[in-house]
Write an enzyme that holds these catalytic residues in place. Structure first.
Site, PDB file in Angstrom:
ATOM      1  CD  GLU A  65       4.470  64.900 -74.926  1.00 12.50           C
ATOM      2  OE1 GLU A  65       4.051  66.064 -74.767  1.00 12.50           O
ATOM      3  OE2 GLU A  65       5.181  64.319 -74.088  1.00 12.50           O
TER       4      GLU A  65
ATOM      5  CG  ASP B  92      -2.262  72.662 -71.415  1.00 11.94           C
ATOM      6  OD1 ASP B  92      -1.071  72.319 -71.482  1.00 11.94           O
ATOM      7  OD2 ASP B  92      -3.210  71.871 -71.506  1.00 11.94           O
TER       8      ASP B  92
END
Length: 271
Positions: free
Chosen positions: A49, A60
């Site tokens: 990824e 995040d």
């Protein structure tokens, strides 16, 4: 079958679980991204990824936020990320690459242009954090038409309706967010994950990769006991943040190899 589908089929045939590491493209140094991708593959990654830097990465935690900020400050764009994938493909035609990011850079390029550019670069999957599955039928169709798997997130709070909506549009695998909150959080509860996976698989006939809260070989192995794949990001980004540039690739490869060994020790089949 796609490269991702082939990878998971091979893992299943071998009775093994997948390892999906994440790094942010362009961090810590844009000139080293391809080298780091190869280090991940050589360490035992089944799928890579690759994060597309974005100025407001809402899902995040601080570690990956900082990595996005560093990459953006060095001029990394979506087109640069695609170029990194293209250069990675010069040596590695086997390891699937999934771009993970947010809608804005794709929409600025245009979905059709992005699908074509990603296909030509050798991208295998795309996970757009802020594209809800219920509103992503057109986007998913464009990706599949380009040979790219649209990948979606599910979480502990996902309702049966949301799981079913993901089942209508997803391919490749599903990324199950094991914790509430942002990436890099702690307090992983494997029993909760184990209880959720059958509900997902009853509606989404795809492998389930589990991420968030995985920090080391022990947590990776525990998750591999119940899931099809282990996704790890914040810990790797933190390692790169702290490593000397000349040692980064070697340290990353060594850490990933330790995860690989731990995951390969997990014998229990996924639910």
């Amino acid at each position: 079958m796609s490269r991702i589908q082939n990878t998971f089929a091979a893992l299943a045939a071998q009775g093994r679980k997948g390892l999906i590491p994440f790094i942010t493209a362009g961090d810590p140094d844009p000139s080293r991204t391809v080298e780091l991708m190869h280090a991940l593959a050589e360490g035992g990654a089944d799928v890579i990824e690759l994060g597309v830097p974005f100025s407001d990465p809402m899902a995040d935690g601080p570690v990956i936020q900082r990595s996005s900020e560093r990459a953006l400050a060095k001029g990394v764009t979506l087109r640069r990320v695609l170029d990194d994938v293209r250069r990675f493909r010069e040596r590695d035609r086997q390891t699937p690459v999934v771009l993970m990011g947010y809608a804005n850079p794709i929409e600025r390029m245009g979905e059709d242009a992005f699908a074509a550019a990603a296909r030509d670069a050798g991208v295998d999957g795309v996970l757009v954090v802020d594209y809800p599955p219920e509103e992503s039928h057109d986007f998913a169709a464009k990706m599949r038409a380009a040979g790219i798997d649209p990948i979606f997130l599910l979480a502990p709070t996902s309702t049966d309706d949301r799981i079913a909506a993901v089942g209508e549009v997803a391919s490749g695998y599903v990324y199950y967010v094991s914790l509430k909150g942002v990436t890099g959080a702690a307090n992983l509860d494997v029993s909760t994950i184990e209880g959720k996976i059958p509900a997902i698989k009853s509606r989404v006939p795809l492998p389930v990769g589990v991420g968030f809260g995985i920090r080391d070989a022990a947590t990776a192995r525990a998750v591999a006991e119940v899931a099809d794949a282990v996704v790890i990001g914040s810990r790797l980004v933190q390692l790169l943040e702290q490593a000397a540039p000349e040692n980064a690739a070697a340290e990353l490869k060594e850490f990933v190899a330790g995860l690989r060994a731990a995951i390969d020790g997990a014998a229990k089949p996924a639910a």
